[in-house]
Motif scaffolding. Structure first.
Motif, PDB file in Angstrom:
ATOM      1  N   LEU A   8      59.913  28.941  23.674  1.00  0.00           N
ATOM      2  CA  LEU A   8      59.720  29.373  25.146  1.00  0.00           C
ATOM      3  C   LEU A   8      59.707  30.987  25.167  1.00  0.00           C
ATOM      4  O   LEU A   8      60.959  31.114  24.469  1.00  0.00           O
ATOM      5  N   ALA A   9      58.856  31.446  25.603  1.00  0.00           N
ATOM      6  CA  ALA A   9      59.142  33.050  25.356  1.00  0.00           C
ATOM      7  C   ALA A   9      60.317  33.683  26.411  1.00  0.00           C
ATOM      8  O   ALA A   9      60.376  33.056  27.389  1.00  0.00           O
ATOM      9  N   ALA A  10      60.846  34.438  25.772  1.00  0.00           N
ATOM     10  CA  ALA A  10      62.176  34.973  26.514  1.00  0.00           C
ATOM     11  C   ALA A  10      61.670  35.817  27.731  1.00  0.00           C
ATOM     12  O   ALA A  10      62.289  35.887  28.818  1.00  0.00           O
ATOM     13  N   VAL A  11      60.398  36.357  27.754  1.00  0.00           N
ATOM     14  CA  VAL A  11      59.912  37.160  28.750  1.00  0.00           C
ATOM     15  C   VAL A  11      58.313  37.063  28.818  1.00  0.00           C
ATOM     16  O   VAL A  11      57.842  36.593  27.667  1.00  0.00           O
ATOM     17  N   VAL A  12      57.785  36.666  29.937  1.00  0.00           N
ATOM     18  CA  VAL A  12      56.406  36.549  30.320  1.00  0.00           C
ATOM     19  C   VAL A  12      56.061  37.517  31.335  1.00  0.00           C
ATOM     20  O   VAL A  12      56.358  37.639  32.396  1.00  0.00           O
ATOM     21  N   VAL A  13      54.778  38.140  31.054  1.00  0.00           N
ATOM     22  CA  VAL A  13      54.332  38.906  32.026  1.00  0.00           C
ATOM     23  C   VAL A  13      53.079  38.293  32.564  1.00  0.00           C
ATOM     24  O   VAL A  13      51.993  38.024  32.011  1.00  0.00           O
ATOM     25  N   GLU A  14      52.983  38.005  33.987  1.00  0.00           N
ATOM     26  CA  GLU A  14      51.911  37.206  34.680  1.00  0.00           C
ATOM     27  C   GLU A  14      51.577  38.287  35.943  1.00  0.00           C
ATOM     28  O   GLU A  14      52.471  38.589  36.594  1.00  0.00           O
ATOM     29  N   GLN A  15      50.252  38.747  36.046  1.00  0.00           N
ATOM     30  CA  GLN A  15      49.726  39.257  36.951  1.00  0.00           C
ATOM     31  C   GLN A  15      50.818  40.673  37.277  1.00  0.00           C
ATOM     32  O   GLN A  15      51.005  41.031  38.190  1.00  0.00           O
ATOM     33  N   GLY A  16      51.123  41.392  36.227  1.00  0.00           N
ATOM     34  CA  GLY A  16      51.881  42.489  36.391  1.00  0.00           C
ATOM     35  C   GLY A  16      53.320  42.329  36.618  1.00  0.00           C
ATOM     36  O   GLY A  16      54.149  43.181  36.772  1.00  0.00           O
ATOM     37  N   ARG A  17      54.017  41.208  36.819  1.00  0.00           N
ATOM     38  CA  ARG A  17      55.328  40.865  37.157  1.00  0.00           C
ATOM     39  C   ARG A  17      55.802  40.263  35.858  1.00  0.00           C
ATOM     40  O   ARG A  17      55.411  39.385  34.964  1.00  0.00           O
ATOM     41  N   THR A  18      57.186  40.710  35.723  1.00  0.00           N
ATOM     42  CA  THR A  18      57.632  40.307  34.261  1.00  0.00           C
ATOM     43  C   THR A  18      58.668  39.245  34.804  1.00  0.00           C
ATOM     44  O   THR A  18      59.785  39.217  35.662  1.00  0.00           O
ATOM     45  N   TRP A  19      58.615  38.028  34.084  1.00  0.00           N
ATOM     46  CA  TRP A  19      59.468  36.891  34.385  1.00  0.00           C
ATOM     47  C   TRP A  19      60.147  36.516  33.325  1.00  0.00           C
ATOM     48  O   TRP A  19      59.847  36.595  31.850  1.00  0.00           O
ATOM     49  N   ARG A  20      61.575  36.392  33.373  1.00  0.00           N
ATOM     50  CA  ARG A  20      62.399  36.331  32.141  1.00  0.00           C
ATOM     51  C   ARG A  20      63.074  34.857  32.303  1.00  0.00           C
ATOM     52  O   ARG A  20      63.109  34.188  33.274  1.00  0.00           O
TER      53      ARG A  20
END
Length: 70
Positions: A8-20
């Motif tokens: 699992l990635a610690a951080v994901v950027v989706e549509q310009g939003r950073t999900w942790r």
């Protein structure tokens, strides 16, 4: 039982939003376990957890596999 790691990635950027990634611990008679959820910040993670507590249900059947969604 065969075990396989699910990276699992610690951080994901989706549509310009950073999900942790946030860990969620829970305790049963068998011990303490963890699940993980993605959220925008800790407060968002707490809100998602509350919603999970109120609405989560176990799906029928076993997990057949993991498919990337990117």
């Amino acid at each position: 039982m065969s075990r396989q790691a699910v990276p699992l990635a610690a951080v994901v950027v989706e549509q310009g939003r950073t999900w942790r990634l946030f860990p969620v611990d829970f305790t049963t008679a068998e011990g303490t376990f963890s699940v993980y959820l993605y959220a925008l910040n800790r407060e968002h993670a707490a809100a998602i957890l509350l919603e999970l507590k109120e609405t989560a249900v176990l799906r029928d059947g076993d997990l057949a596999g993991i498919t990337r969604n990117d």
